[in-house]
Design an enzyme around this catalytic site. Structure first.
Site, PDB file in Angstrom:
ATOM      1  N   ASP A   1      90.310   3.086  19.160  1.00  0.00           N
ATOM      2  CA  ASP A   1      89.115   2.759  18.368  1.00  0.00           C
ATOM      3  C   ASP A   1      87.853   2.506  19.213  1.00  0.00           C
ATOM      4  OD1 ASP A   1      91.576   2.337  17.005  1.00  0.00           O
ATOM      5  OD2 ASP A   1      90.578   1.118  15.493  1.00  0.00           O
TER       6      ASP A   1
ATOM      7  N   GLU B   1      86.160   5.117  13.727  1.00  0.00           N
ATOM      8  CA  GLU B   1      85.733   4.483  12.471  1.00  0.00           C
ATOM      9  C   GLU B   1      84.777   3.300  12.675  1.00  0.00           C
ATOM     10  OE1 GLU B   1      88.436   2.354  10.104  1.00  0.00           O
ATOM     11  OE2 GLU B   1      88.962   0.965  11.703  1.00  0.00           O
ATOM     12  N   ASN B   2      84.719   2.773  13.905  1.00  0.00           N
ATOM     13  CA  ASN B   2      83.787   1.676  14.181  1.00  0.00           C
ATOM     14  C   ASN B   2      82.759   2.049  15.242  1.00  0.00           C
ATOM     15  OD1 ASN B   2      84.861  -0.394  12.439  1.00  0.00           O
ATOM     16  ND2 ASN B   2      86.643  -0.417  13.791  1.00  0.00           N
TER      17      ASN B   2
ATOM     18  N   ASN C   1      90.130   2.372   7.650  1.00  0.00           N
ATOM     19  CA  ASN C   1      89.585   1.588   6.538  1.00  0.00           C
ATOM     20  C   ASN C   1      88.058   1.447   6.584  1.00  0.00           C
ATOM     21  OD1 ASN C   1      90.500   0.008   8.875  1.00  0.00           O
ATOM     22  ND2 ASN C   1      89.632  -1.745   7.798  1.00  0.00           N
ATOM     23  N   HIS C   2      87.444   1.674   7.751  1.00  0.00           N
ATOM     24  CA  HIS C   2      85.980   1.555   7.850  1.00  0.00           C
ATOM     25  C   HIS C   2      85.250   2.890   7.705  1.00  0.00           C
ATOM     26  CE1 HIS C   2      85.778  -2.698   8.714  1.00  0.00           C
ATOM     27  NE2 HIS C   2      86.728  -2.572   9.613  1.00  0.00           N
TER      28      HIS C   2
ATOM     29  N   HIS D   1      96.764   4.532  11.083  1.00  0.00           N
ATOM     30  CA  HIS D   1      95.792   3.441  11.197  1.00  0.00           C
ATOM     31  C   HIS D   1      96.299   2.294  10.332  1.00  0.00           C
ATOM     32  CE1 HIS D   1      91.766   2.125  12.352  1.00  0.00           C
ATOM     33  NE2 HIS D   1      91.704   1.532  11.172  1.00  0.00           N
TER      34      HIS D   1
ATOM     35  N   HIS E   1      93.817   0.600  14.918  1.00  0.00           N
ATOM     36  CA  HIS E   1      93.273  -0.418  14.011  1.00  0.00           C
ATOM     37  C   HIS E   1      93.290  -1.845  14.558  1.00  0.00           C
ATOM     38  CE1 HIS E   1      92.138  -2.574  10.366  1.00  0.00           C
ATOM     39  NE2 HIS E   1      93.259  -3.257  10.424  1.00  0.00           N
TER      40      HIS E   1
ATOM     41  N   HIS F   1      93.039  -2.949  17.609  1.00  0.00           N
ATOM     42  CA  HIS F   1      92.151  -3.099  18.770  1.00  0.00           C
ATOM     43  C   HIS F   1      92.824  -3.790  19.957  1.00  0.00           C
ATOM     44  CE1 HIS F   1      88.161  -2.631  16.289  1.00  0.00           C
ATOM     45  NE2 HIS F   1      89.075  -1.736  15.974  1.00  0.00           N
TER      46      HIS F   1
HETATM   47 FE   FE2 Z   1      90.491  -0.222  11.107  1.00  0.00          FE
END
Ligand code: FE2
Length: 281
Positions: A23, A54-55, A82-83, A168, A193, A195
């Protein structure tokens, strides 16, 4: 770094090497990717670079500008979780950019795709599938069922193709279950996810490389990428606080997976955890 390996005496021309970057969080994550990725890909002789993004935009979501920058840095396929929709423009960007995936187990009709068939410069097909867990997360469709459909779709185009699945998910159990579910059916199952990089990389008995979480490419002096003080305050007093992306100690977390193009099985998985100083210019 540690190497889990099943390799014996393979011809190196039969081996393809994937780099999967954990991520990428905010500007610190993008910057270390920009600085480290070219040398990392060169020293490991990487054929395809995949990253969870995603982040990557401001610590939440993905935008067109950020996605295009990451592509310029050398990332060829982008996964999310999810993001994925935190920045609204992702809804239109994903329609223009098939190399940006969203979890395959979103309901029918949601923009984008959960899989992509890439090719190396030698033309070797490599499928990437992105699914999201359901434990402590939004209840999407069943990832264990959906993932098999997406694998079948890839194999209907390229019967013999290397496939990497990004699961994820929050729960270790769900990711471990996905690894065993797909052992022998795909080349690699990598978790994202949380991290936090886990030290359980392995080759499962039927040839699938597995790790519970690849970790975070971003500021490691943080609470999973966010500045420590406001998160800590919220844990202490329960009051709302503004969360900003941290900046300290940026590190790149990834795995390098080698695979045999004849069997599509993994031959090794190596964990990477680097600061900029660890890469020789
Ligand atoms: Fe996530």
């Amino acid at each position: 770094m540690k190497l889990a390996s099943m390799s014996s005496c393979l011809d190196m021309s039969d081996i393809v090497k994937l780099l999967f970057i954990g991520d990428i969080v905010g500007k610190p994550g993008r910057e270390i990717t920009r600085r480290v990725l070219p040398e990392l890909a060169r020293t490991h002789d990487i054929d395809l670079v995949i990253a969870n993004v995603e982040n990557a935009a401001g610590g939440n979501g993905i935008t067109r500008d950020v996605g295009e920058s990451l592509r310029d840095y050398g990332i060829q396929v982008m996964t999310t979780g999810n993001h994925v929709w935190d920045k609204k423009e992702a809804l239109s960007y994903i329609l223009d950019e098939p190399r940006l995936l969203r979890p395959a187990n979103y309901p029918k009709g949601v923009p984008g795709q959960g899989h992509f068939l890439a090719r190396t410069t030698q033309g070797i097909p490599i499928g990437v599938v992105n699914v999201m867990g359901r434990i402590f997360m939004n209840p999407l469709d069943n990832p264990f069922v959906v993932v098999e459909n997406d694998i079948a779709t890839l194999r209907s185009t390229e019967e013999k193709c290397i496939i990497l699945v990004d699961i994820h998910a929050e729960a270790t159990s769900e990711k471990k279950a996905m690894g065993w579910h797909l052992d022998g059916k795909v080349t690699a199952v990598v978790g994202t996810h949380t991290h936090v990089q886990t030290a359980d990389e392995t080759i499962l008995p039927h040839g699938t490389a597995y790790i519970t979480d690849v970790g975070m490419t971003g500021p490691h002096d943080s609470i999973i990428g966010v500045s420590i003080k406001p998160v800590l305050q919220r844990f202490i007093n329960g009051l709302p606080a503004r969360f900003d992306t941290a900046t300290g100690n940026p590190r790149l977390n990834a795995v390098v997976i080698s695979a045999d193009i004849n069997t599509c099985h993994a031959t090794s998985i190596e964990r990477i955890d680097l600061s900029e100083e660890d890469i020789e210019p």
